[in-house]
Scaffold this active site. Structure first.
Site, PDB file in Angstrom:
ATOM      1  N   HIS A 122      21.937 -37.499  25.147  1.00  0.00           N
ATOM      2  CA  HIS A 122      21.203 -36.222  25.173  1.00  0.00           C
ATOM      3  C   HIS A 122      21.960 -35.230  24.279  1.00  0.00           C
ATOM      4  CE1 HIS A 122      18.520 -33.164  26.449  1.00  0.00           C
ATOM      5  NE2 HIS A 122      18.977 -32.887  27.661  1.00  0.00           N
ATOM      6  N   HIS A 182      13.471 -40.297  18.889  1.00  0.00           N
ATOM      7  CA  HIS A 182      13.262 -39.331  19.981  1.00  0.00           C
ATOM      8  C   HIS A 182      12.350 -39.946  21.024  1.00  0.00           C
ATOM      9  CE1 HIS A 182      12.060 -35.647  22.082  1.00  0.00           C
ATOM     10  NE2 HIS A 182      13.200 -35.169  21.643  1.00  0.00           N
ATOM     11  N   ASP A 220      19.448 -33.380  15.790  1.00  0.00           N
ATOM     12  CA  ASP A 220      20.900 -33.517  15.638  1.00  0.00           C
ATOM     13  C   ASP A 220      21.338 -33.877  14.224  1.00  0.00           C
ATOM     14  OD1 ASP A 220      21.232 -33.150  18.449  1.00  0.00           O
ATOM     15  OD2 ASP A 220      20.579 -35.215  18.741  1.00  0.00           O
TER      16      ASP A 220
END
Ligand code: MLT
Length: 439
Positions: free
Chosen positions: A286, A327, A382
């Site tokens: 996460h 994702h 990210d």
């Protein structure tokens, strides 16, 4: 109230005043039926077909989802369990806050976006000033010694996310009113000081902390308390504010938000709920993926496309993860990834790590597409966030998840408040899903 359809196109990195003008002309419904949006019709989530209904109320008996054996032990993947008013994540278009594509908000003041999540509309200028003043006042009112517990931790010990969680609990121990709105506002207002203290205490430089300045916004105050000035501070403010807004909320089902709401559903305090949320965020699958992604970029060490391709193929062959891609919900490039790449081309185009992240964006998806089992081969949030944080002076990747956590506090508090007010004020009951006994 009328509903003027919001734009489908993110404006990207643009002019704050132009964006504010555009947004002020829009009118919005008092609440958005995010989960139940007609335009989506029947959609596929992870191979599960879900019918999403129109904004009009569906009867409580109507079946909107059916569970089959394959859904068990799947981490609740794609299973609807509630409604969310703050944001929704469209698999193709990404996250929208109260109906706005996140890119349309990314250049606003962070306090205005927090107001949006809490009130489900943007503030007018008087409301904006009053909200900012309230936050400044609540920041000032931090109980004396609330964070003293952090001074007793050994500098450099544990992970910064441990410190974040401990710090939030310490603030709750010093003062919990039990009023969810008041505790949420206090926590949001006091986060900049908690963050600055974690950075300086953990780094062994507690003496460097500067007193907070009530004239400054949340992000500016953090940078000011760290002791950063001038052009360096300006750059930090710009990038951190952008990062902060992009990370504030991501629907109701991401692990940290879900965990925070689950704990809150037992009527635990806002502080206990948010500390739990931060613990959930600290996992590498996460929030800590932003740290892992910059470490991955550092291991690659080159922006040469051919060398990157070889590196990625060897990682895949060794069954190691490719950070910054994929994702649980999205099935296209995360708009937050695109927005951060665009910001990077403005603020640090020649930074070596940024150039690697940018090259990964081009090189990796075609390679991942060769693997039919990979449902989303596209960049996620990210991919570039760590390289930008590094470029503006935050050199230690293990701190990056604390920025994500700080940003997410507002979204999680807003969702806890919404769940507390649900069902005509009775609130969402204590979470209690069913597990089927097996040998
Ligand atoms: C997030 O922003 O929380 C992540 O993209 C993960 C998620 O949405 O599940």
């Amino acid at each position: 109230m009328s509903w003027t359809r919001f734009s489908n196109h993110s404006t990207g990195v643009g002019d704050r005043s132009v964006l504010s003008d555009t947004l002020e002309k829009m009118t919005f419904p008092s609440s958005f039926p995010f989960l139940l949006e007609k335009r989506h019709g029947r959609r596929d989530y992870d191979g599960v077909s879900v019918t999403l209904y129109a904004g009009e109320h569906v009867s409580e008996e109507e079946t909107i989802f059916s569970i089959s054996e394959g859904h068990l032990d799947s981490g609740l993947r794609g299973i609807p369990v509630g409604t969310c008013q703050t944001s929704y994540v469209d698999p193709i278009e990404g996250v929208h806050y109260v109906g706005y594509p996140v890119g349309d908000l990314a250049n606003l003041e962070e306090e205005d976006v927090i107001f949006l999540l809490l009130h489900k509309r943007l503030p007018d200028s008087d409301e904006s000033a009053a909200f900012r003043k309230e936050l400044a006042h609540r920041g000032e009112e931090m109980p004396n010694g609330a964070l003293r517990v952090l001074e007793h931790l050994t500098p450099g010990s544990g992970h910064p996310m441990d410190w974040l969680s401990i710090g939030i609990m310490a603030m709750g121990a010093a003062e919990t009113t039990g009023d969810v709105r008041v505790d949420s506002m206090n926590l949001i207002a006091r986060m900049p000081e908690l963050m600055a203290r974690i950075f300086l205490l953990r780094g062994g430089h507690p003496e460097k902390i500067r007193p907070r300045n009530t004239e400054l916004g949340l992000v500016e105050n953090f940078v000011h308390m760290l002791g950063v000035d001038g052009e360096e501070a300006e750059m930090m403010n710009r990038v951190l504010r952008f990062f902060f807004i992009l990370h504030m909320d991501h629907g109701g089902g991401n692990l940290s938000t879900f965990s925070g709401k689950a704990v809150a559903s037992g009527r635990a305090s806002v502080y206990a709920s948010l500390a739990s949320a931060m613990n959930a965020l600290s996992g590498p699958l996460h929030g800590r993926a932003n740290q892992a992604c910059l470490e991955f970029v550092q291991r690659i060490g080159t922006s040469d496309p051919k060398e990157i391709e070889d590196f990625v193929r060897s990682e895949l062959a060794a069954r190691r993860p490719i950070y910054g891609f994929g994702h649980g919900v999205l099935r296209a490039e995360d708009p937050r990834a695109r927005l951060l790449i665009e910001l990077g081309s403005e603020v640090c185009p020649d930074d070596e790590y940024y150039k690697i992240a940018k090259a990964l964006r081009e090189v990796v998806p075609p390679i991942l597409k060769e693997h039919p089992k990979i449902s989303n081969p596209y960049p996620n949030v990210d991919l570039a966030s760590g390289s930008l944080l590094h470029a503006i002076g935050f050199r230690k990747p293990n701190y990056y998840t604390t920025f994500f956590g700080w940003a997410r506090v507002a979204g999680i508090c807003a969702q806890i408040l919404d769940e507390r007010n649900a069902r005509d004020g009775r609130g969402v009951p204590i979470y209690r899903p069913k597990y089927i006994a097996r040998d």
